[in-house]
Enzyme design. Structure first.
Site, short mmCIF file in Angstrom:
data_model
loop_
_atom_site.label_atom_id
_atom_site.label_comp_id
_atom_site.label_asym_id
_atom_site.label_seq_id
_atom_site.Cartn_x
_atom_site.Cartn_y
_atom_site.Cartn_z
N TRP A 188 19.06 63.15 23.53
CA TRP A 188 19.81 62.31 24.47
C TRP A 188 21.26 62.81 24.47
O TRP A 188 21.85 63.01 23.40
CB TRP A 188 19.78 60.82 24.10
CG TRP A 188 20.71 60.07 25.03
CD1 TRP A 188 20.46 59.74 26.33
CD2 TRP A 188 22.06 59.66 24.76
NE1 TRP A 188 21.57 59.15 26.88
CE2 TRP A 188 22.56 59.08 25.95
CE3 TRP A 188 22.89 59.74 23.64
CZ2 TRP A 188 23.86 58.58 26.05
CZ3 TRP A 188 24.18 59.23 23.73
CH2 TRP A 188 24.65 58.65 24.93
N GLU A 229 15.49 62.12 26.84
CA GLU A 229 15.75 60.71 27.19
C GLU A 229 16.75 60.59 28.34
O GLU A 229 17.87 61.08 28.27
CB GLU A 229 16.30 60.00 25.95
CG GLU A 229 16.65 58.54 26.19
CD GLU A 229 17.18 57.85 24.93
OE1 GLU A 229 17.35 58.52 23.89
OE2 GLU A 229 17.43 56.63 24.99
N LYS A 231 19.03 58.36 31.31
CA LYS A 231 19.88 57.17 31.34
C LYS A 231 20.48 57.04 32.74
O LYS A 231 20.70 58.03 33.42
CB LYS A 231 20.99 57.32 30.29
CG LYS A 231 21.80 56.07 30.05
CD LYS A 231 22.57 56.18 28.74
CE LYS A 231 23.42 54.95 28.49
NZ LYS A 231 23.97 54.91 27.14
N HIS A 265 17.97 51.71 29.91
CA HIS A 265 18.55 52.84 30.65
C HIS A 265 18.24 52.86 32.14
O HIS A 265 18.26 53.91 32.77
CB HIS A 265 18.12 54.16 30.00
CG HIS A 265 18.81 54.41 28.71
ND1 HIS A 265 18.84 55.63 28.09
CD2 HIS A 265 19.52 53.59 27.91
CE1 HIS A 265 19.53 55.56 26.97
NE2 HIS A 265 19.94 54.31 26.83
N HIS A 289 12.04 53.94 23.66
CA HIS A 289 13.14 53.40 22.89
C HIS A 289 13.20 51.93 23.27
O HIS A 289 13.70 51.59 24.34
CB HIS A 289 14.47 54.08 23.23
CG HIS A 289 14.75 55.26 22.37
ND1 HIS A 289 15.94 55.94 22.39
CD2 HIS A 289 13.99 55.85 21.41
CE1 HIS A 289 15.89 56.91 21.50
NE2 HIS A 289 14.73 56.89 20.90
N ASP A 297 23.41 47.97 29.20
CA ASP A 297 22.68 48.63 28.11
C ASP A 297 23.34 48.27 26.77
O ASP A 297 23.91 49.11 26.09
CB ASP A 297 22.73 50.15 28.36
CG ASP A 297 22.02 50.93 27.28
OD1 ASP A 297 21.04 50.42 26.74
OD2 ASP A 297 22.46 52.06 26.99
N ASP A 329 15.40 51.00 19.33
CA ASP A 329 16.76 51.53 19.54
C ASP A 329 17.71 50.39 19.90
O ASP A 329 17.90 50.08 21.06
CB ASP A 329 16.74 52.60 20.64
CG ASP A 329 18.11 53.23 20.85
OD1 ASP A 329 19.00 53.00 20.01
OD2 ASP A 329 18.28 53.96 21.85
C1 RNT Z 1 21.99 56.05 24.06
C2 RNT Z 1 20.56 56.30 23.80
C3 RNT Z 1 20.26 56.94 22.48
C4 RNT Z 1 20.98 56.31 21.34
C5 RNT Z 1 20.51 56.74 19.98
C6 RNT Z 1 21.48 56.44 18.92
O1 RNT Z 1 22.21 55.34 25.20
O2 RNT Z 1 19.82 55.13 23.94
O3 RNT Z 1 18.89 56.94 22.28
O4 RNT Z 1 20.93 54.93 21.39
O5 RNT Z 1 20.12 58.04 20.01
ZN ZN Z 2 17.72 55.31 23.40
#
Ligand code: RNT
Ligand code: ZN
Length: 422
Positions: A188, A229, A231, A265, A289, A297, A329
Site C-alpha cells: 500500500w 491495496e 484507496k 478505502h 483489510h 477512513d 486493519d
Molecule cells: C492505509 C492502508 C494500509 C495501512 C496499514 C498500516 O490507508 O489501509 O493498509 O492501514 O498498512
Molecule cells: Zn489497509
C-alpha cells in the site's frame, strides 16, 4: 451447577433450535476453528514501528488518542499480542509491517532490510504455531514526505522504494518458507495529491512500471502471495490517489496477484461486501483489510456491524473461505490497545460464526425457486436464534474467556504491565 455446565446446557438448547432449521452447530464450530484471522501488529503501538525516527508517522495514517501503555519495542509488542491472542478463540496469524524490524542498534534503511531483521518475529511465530503476513512500509519515512513513493517523478526516490518492495517480497518468501504457510505480502502506498492535479495518467504509468520491477521475480506461491491495496482518498491525498481501485483491480488481474480490499478505502456509502463475488470472478484470491470507517477512513475498531456481517456472509455463502485472506486493519489509541485487538478479532469471528450458522442450501433454494417471502422471513428469524450460546460454547471449548470475562484479564494486564510503561 457450574458456569461451564450452564454454557453447555445453553449450547444443547441452541443446537436443537438450529437443528430445526437444518443447521448443525458442531459443523459450524469446526469450520470456524479452521479460519485464521491475520492480526495486525500495528494496533499495538499506533503504527509507530521501531525505527527510532521520533515517530515520523506519515502517509495520512493517523492513530488518534493518548491511551497509556503502547508497546515500545518488539518484546513488549509480542507480549501484548500474546495476551490478546489468549483471549481470542482459534489459531490465527500475525500481520507485520517492515517498520517492525529488529535491527539492534544498527540503522538499516528500508531498502536494505533482510529476513534476518525479522528472525525474532519468525522464531516467535514458530514457537507459537502462527503464520506470518507482511507489508512494505511506504510511509513514515523522509523519502515519502512529499507524498510520492513508487509513483514519484524522482528517479532516486522511486528506485529506493522499488528496492524496498523487492526486499519485502524476499522477506515474505522467507517467512512463508520458515513457517510453511504462504505469507501474504501487501503493498500500500500513499501516493497522491491534496489538490486538483493536471496529470492523472503520468503517475499511474510510473506506478505500473515500479510495480513491474518489484514483481519481476517469480516467487513460489507456496511461500509468498503478493497483494496490492487500493484507496480512494487519504489525508493529504484528497483529490487524487494514484493507486485507485480500478488501477489495482486491473493490475492484479493482469499479473495474477491478490487485490486487497480495505473496508475504509471506498466512498463512504460504498461497501466491500458486494465486491467480493465480483472480484473473485477474475482473481484467484483476495486479501481483506477489515476496518471500520466512521465518516471517513478513520480506522476505528471493528464491531459486529451490518457490513461486517455482510462480509462474513459473502465469504461463507460464496464458499470463498480458502480464497479470501482476512486481515484486520484498524488503529485506535484512545482505548486499551490489547482490548482493541480482542474486540475486533472476536467480532470478526462472531460474524463468521453467524454466517456459518445459516441454512445456506435452504436459503438458496428459496431464492432460486422465487419464494422471496420465505427468504425474507427466514433471514429475519435467523437474527434472533441463539447464536450467542454457540459462541460462548466455542470460547469455552477453545479455552478462552466466555462473554465479558476477557475484559477483567485485560484490566489486570493494564494494571500490572501497560500502566507501568511511561
Ligand atoms: C492505509 C492502508 C494500509 C495501512 C496499514 C498500516 O490507508 O489501509 O493498509 O492501514 O498498512
Ligand atoms: Zn489497509
Amino acid at each position: 451447577m457450574s458456569y461451564s455446565k450452564e454454557i453447555e446446557k445453553a449450547y444443547d438448547l441452541a443446537k436443537e433450535s438450529y437443528a430445526e432449521i437444518g443447521v448443525d452447530t458442531d459443523t459450524a464450530i469446526r469450520r470456524l476453528s479452521r479460519i485464521a484471522i491475520s492480526l495486525h501488529c500495528w494496533q499495538g503501538d499506533d503504527v509507530g514501528g521501531f525505527e527510532n525516527n521520533n515517530q515520523l508517522v506519515g502517509g495520512g495514517i493517523i492513530a488518534t488518542g493518548t491511551y497509556p501503555g503502547k508497546a515500545r519495542n518488539a518484546d513488549e509488542l509480542r507480549m501484548d499480542l500474546e495476551k490478546a491472542m489468549s483471549l481470542i478463540p482459534g489459531r490465527h496469524r500475525l500481520n507485520l509491517h517492515a517498520i517492525y524490524a529488529e535491527t539492534g542498534n544498527e540503522r538499516i534503511d528500508r531498502n536494505k532490510l533482510k529476513a534476518t531483521h525479522f528472525s525474532g518475529w519468525i522464531d516467535w511465530a514458530k514457537a507459537k504455531g502462527l503464520g506470518l503476513d507482511f507489508n512494505g512500509t511506504f510511509f513514515s519515512h523522509p523519502k515519502a514526505t512529499n507524498g510520492f513513493t513508487l509513483a514519484s517523478p524522482d528517479d532516486g526516490i522511486r528506485r529506493f522504494w522499488i528496492e524496498h518492495g523487492i526486499a519485502c517480497r524476499k522477506i515474505g518468501e522467507h517467512m512463508g518458507r520458515q513457517l510453511q504457510s504462504p505469507c501474504v505480502t501487501n503493498v500500500w502506498i500513499p501516493d497522491g495529491y491534496k489538490d486538483i492535479s493536471v496529470d492523472r495518467s503520468g503517475p499511474r504509468k510510473q506506478l505500473k512500471k515500479s510495480l513491474d520491477e518489484i514483481f519481476a521475480e517469480k516467487i513460489d506461491r507456496r511461500y509468498l502471495l503478493d497483494s496490492v491495496e487500493s484507496k480512494l482518498f487519504g489525508i493529504g491525498s484528497e483529490s487524487y490517489v494514484v493507486g485507485s481501485h480500478e488501477f489495482y483491480m486491473g493490475y492484479a488481474i493482469e499479473n495474477k496477484i491478490l487485490l486487497c480490499l480495505d473496508t475504509g478505502h471506498f466512498h463512504p456509502t460504498e461497501v466491500i461486501s458486494d465486491k467480493i463475488s465480483s472480484v473473485l470472478m477474475f482473481l484467484d484470491r483476495i486479501l481483506l483489510h477489515v476496518s471500520r470507517s466512521v465518516r471517513w477512513d478513520s480506522d476505528h475498531v471493528v464491531i459486529l456491524s451490518d457490513e461486517l456481517q455482510a462480509i462474513a456472509e459473502e465469504i461463507v455463502r460464496g464458499d470463498y473461505l480458502q480464497r479470501v485472506h482476512i486481515g484486520l486493519d484498524f488503529f485506535d489509541a484512545s482505548i486499551d490497545r490489547v482490548a482493541a485487538w480482542v474486540i475486533g478479532a472476536r467480532c470478526m469471528l462472531k460474524a463468521l460464526l453467524i454466517a456459518l450458522l445459516e441454512p445456506a442450501d435452504k436459503l438458496r433454494q428459496m431464492e432460486t425457486s422465487g419464494d422471496f417471502t420465505s427468504r425474507l422471513a427466514m433471514l429475519e428469524e435467523l437474527k434472533t436464534l441463539p447464536f450467542g450460546s454457540v459462541w460462548d460454547y466455542y470460547c469455552l471449548k477453545a479455552g478462552v474467556p466466555v462473554g465479558t470475562a476477557w475484559l477483567q484479564v485485560v484490566k489486570d494486564y493494564e494494571a500490572e504491565v501497560l500502566s507501568k510503561r511511561i
